[in-house]
Design a protein around this motif. Structure first.
Motif, short mmCIF file in Angstrom:
data_model
loop_
_atom_site.label_atom_id
_atom_site.label_comp_id
_atom_site.label_asym_id
_atom_site.label_seq_id
_atom_site.Cartn_x
_atom_site.Cartn_y
_atom_site.Cartn_z
N MET A 103 -0.27 -4.30 5.14
CA MET A 103 -1.31 -4.55 4.14
C MET A 103 -2.34 -3.42 4.14
O MET A 103 -2.90 -3.09 3.09
CB MET A 103 -1.98 -5.90 4.40
CG MET A 103 -3.08 -6.25 3.40
SD MET A 103 -2.58 -6.19 1.64
CE MET A 103 -1.39 -7.56 1.56
N GLN A 104 -2.58 -2.83 5.28
CA GLN A 104 -3.46 -1.67 5.32
C GLN A 104 -2.91 -0.55 4.43
O GLN A 104 -3.67 0.13 3.73
CB GLN A 104 -3.62 -1.16 6.76
CG GLN A 104 -4.54 0.06 6.88
CD GLN A 104 -4.66 0.55 8.31
OE1 GLN A 104 -4.49 -0.22 9.26
NE2 GLN A 104 -4.96 1.81 8.48
N GLU A 105 -1.59 -0.38 4.47
CA GLU A 105 -0.96 0.64 3.62
C GLU A 105 -1.22 0.35 2.14
O GLU A 105 -1.54 1.25 1.35
CB GLU A 105 0.55 0.70 3.89
CG GLU A 105 0.95 0.90 5.34
CD GLU A 105 0.80 2.34 5.82
OE1 GLU A 105 -0.03 3.09 5.28
OE2 GLU A 105 1.53 2.70 6.76
N ILE A 106 -1.08 -0.92 1.78
CA ILE A 106 -1.31 -1.31 0.38
C ILE A 106 -2.76 -1.06 0.00
O ILE A 106 -3.06 -0.49 -1.07
CB ILE A 106 -0.94 -2.80 0.18
CG1 ILE A 106 0.56 -3.00 0.35
CG2 ILE A 106 -1.39 -3.28 -1.19
CD1 ILE A 106 0.99 -4.46 0.39
N MET A 107 -3.68 -1.44 0.87
CA MET A 107 -5.10 -1.28 0.57
C MET A 107 -5.50 0.19 0.50
O MET A 107 -6.37 0.58 -0.28
CB MET A 107 -5.94 -2.02 1.61
CG MET A 107 -5.71 -3.53 1.60
SD MET A 107 -6.72 -4.43 2.81
CE MET A 107 -8.28 -4.50 1.90
N LEU A 132 -1.30 3.65 16.42
CA LEU A 132 -1.70 4.25 15.15
C LEU A 132 -0.48 4.21 14.24
O LEU A 132 0.16 5.22 13.95
CB LEU A 132 -2.19 5.69 15.38
CG LEU A 132 -3.47 5.81 16.22
CD1 LEU A 132 -3.75 7.27 16.55
CD2 LEU A 132 -4.64 5.17 15.51
N ARG A 133 -0.16 3.02 13.78
CA ARG A 133 1.10 2.78 13.07
C ARG A 133 1.01 3.00 11.57
O ARG A 133 2.03 3.16 10.92
CB ARG A 133 1.56 1.34 13.32
CG ARG A 133 1.87 1.02 14.77
CD ARG A 133 2.31 -0.42 14.94
NE ARG A 133 2.53 -0.78 16.33
CZ ARG A 133 3.66 -0.54 17.00
NH1 ARG A 133 4.67 0.06 16.38
NH2 ARG A 133 3.78 -0.90 18.26
N ALA A 134 -0.19 2.94 11.00
CA ALA A 134 -0.32 3.05 9.55
C ALA A 134 -0.01 4.49 9.11
O ALA A 134 -0.67 5.44 9.55
CB ALA A 134 -1.71 2.66 9.11
N LYS A 135 0.99 4.63 8.26
CA LYS A 135 1.37 5.97 7.78
C LYS A 135 0.26 6.60 6.96
O LYS A 135 0.15 7.83 6.86
CB LYS A 135 2.66 5.87 6.96
CG LYS A 135 3.85 5.40 7.77
CD LYS A 135 5.08 5.17 6.91
CE LYS A 135 6.23 4.62 7.74
NZ LYS A 135 7.42 4.28 6.91
N SER A 136 -0.58 5.75 6.35
CA SER A 136 -1.70 6.24 5.56
C SER A 136 -2.88 6.67 6.42
O SER A 136 -3.84 7.27 5.92
CB SER A 136 -2.16 5.15 4.58
OG SER A 136 -2.55 3.99 5.30
N ASP A 137 -2.82 6.37 7.72
CA ASP A 137 -3.94 6.65 8.62
C ASP A 137 -3.43 7.03 10.00
O ASP A 137 -3.75 6.39 11.00
CB ASP A 137 -4.85 5.41 8.69
CG ASP A 137 -6.16 5.67 9.42
OD1 ASP A 137 -6.58 6.85 9.51
OD2 ASP A 137 -6.78 4.69 9.89
#
Length: 347
Positions: free
Chosen positions: A85-89, A114-119
């Motif tokens: 959901m972090q990726e979507i946001m 640090l799993r979010a590809k966007s971060d």
């Protein structure tokens, strides 16, 4: 994640709800979190140290939280999305860059979270908590400890017992996918059909699809339940009868991160809270009540002995290799919807 998961995820309790604050003051912080997913003592400690008043509101799913934010709710400062959901946001430009990774306390965070590809560097969000989804069981009813799904199904079949599955599309189909050697993020029609058939084969031994299963396992009304690692609180309370296992075939894991919204009215206070939460004693205080994992490495040594020594709460590196985390599937989620209907309606 699907609807209603979060409020019951760790402790199986009904989500508390709070009204969005009607007034926003400079000395306030408005936190929007999963139901009962933070120890009130953590918020109290922050208030005492900073004199910033914390207002807590809760939600039951990623989708509920996103709908509220997209619907125009502007009073919230911090949210706790699952990684997908972090990726979507992030794609929707809803998250504020906090540069939390430049703060001294960020060194305490295990980089593998640090799993979010966007971060990938942690410039936006702080890894908050993680856990597994396994099996809570009553060894007195089963007459043994179990090792995983195949062992559980064989045992309940032989003894004419029942267990429950979560009322969660991705978690349940994830079990079917794992048992057939597939990724829990597969959208291939043949993989999903195979997963659905595997779950349907279990249904004669499934008492219900529910989140309200912990009391039934404790009482012995059912032999076991598909549930979250937060049920370790039950195991610690009755170690003679209860156990929790991360299935040997593999399992899903969840991770939530702490993010500041672009619309946050109290950004400075929100960043203070992220910085506060990097201090090892703070997540340790949270884990003591939540019985899940923390990405803050030194915090693990400050938790109670039963939590610190629990391989269920702190899986070994070998076990971590068997865990899968959900990704945002986009339009592929429709494939899940179709086979989920098949599972739920099968007689």
């Amino acid at each position: 994640m699907t609807i209603l998961k979060g409020a019951f995820r760790r402790l199986g309790l009904v989500a508390l709800t709070a009204l969005l604050p009607t007034a926003v003051l400079a000395d306030e912080l408005n936190i929007y979190n999963w139901g009962e997913y933070i120890n009130p003592a953590v918020l109290q400690k922050f208030e005492e140290e900073t004199k910033i008043k914390v207002n807590l509101s809760t939600y039951s799913s990623n989708e509920e939280m996103l709908a509220k934010i997209q619907g125009g709710a502007t009073g919230y400062d911090i949210v706790f999305p699952s990684v997908h959901m972090q990726e979507i946001m992030a794609k929707l430009n809803l998250l504020e860059k906090t540069d939390i990774n430049t703060y001294e306390g960020f060194k305490n965070i295990d980089p593998k979270f640090l799993r979010a590809k966007s971060d990938p560097k942690g410039e936006y969000c702080l890894p908050y908590a993680f856990g597994t989804v396994g099996i809570l069981y009553n060894r007195r009813v089963l007459g043994k400890d179990i090792t995983g799904w195949k062992d559980l199904v064989a045992t309940v079949k032989a003894k004419r017992l029942k267990f429950t599955l979560l009322d969660d599309m991705r978690e349940v189909l994830g079990v079917g996918l794992i048992l057939n050697g597939h990724s829990v993020n597969s959208t291939k029609s043949e993989d999903l059909q195979q997963a659905a058939d595997t779950v349907i084969d279990m249904k004669p031994y499934v008492a219900a699809f529910t989140y309200d299963s912990r009391p039934m396992v404790e009482s012995g009304d059912i032999a076991a339940a598909h549930f979250f690692v937060g049920s370790m609180i039950n195991v610690f309370g009755n170690p003679k009868d209860l156990g929790y296992v991360i299935p040997e075939e593999g399992a899903t894991m969840y991770q939530e991160d702490m993010c500041v919204l672009k619309t946050a009215p109290n950004k400075a206070n929100a960043i203070k809270f992220l910085q506060f939460y990097t201090r090892p004693e703070v997540p340790a205080l949270n884990v003591a009540q939540q019985t899940n994992g923390t990405p803050n490495v030194p915090a693990r040594q400050l938790t109670p002995e039963n939590i610190k020594n629990s391989k269920e709460i702190n899986p070994t590196d070998e076990t971590m290799k068997r865990l899968q985390i959900f990704e945002n599937l986009g339009p592929g989620l429709r494939q899940f919807d179709r086979v989920w209907t098949k599972v739920k309606t099968a007689q």
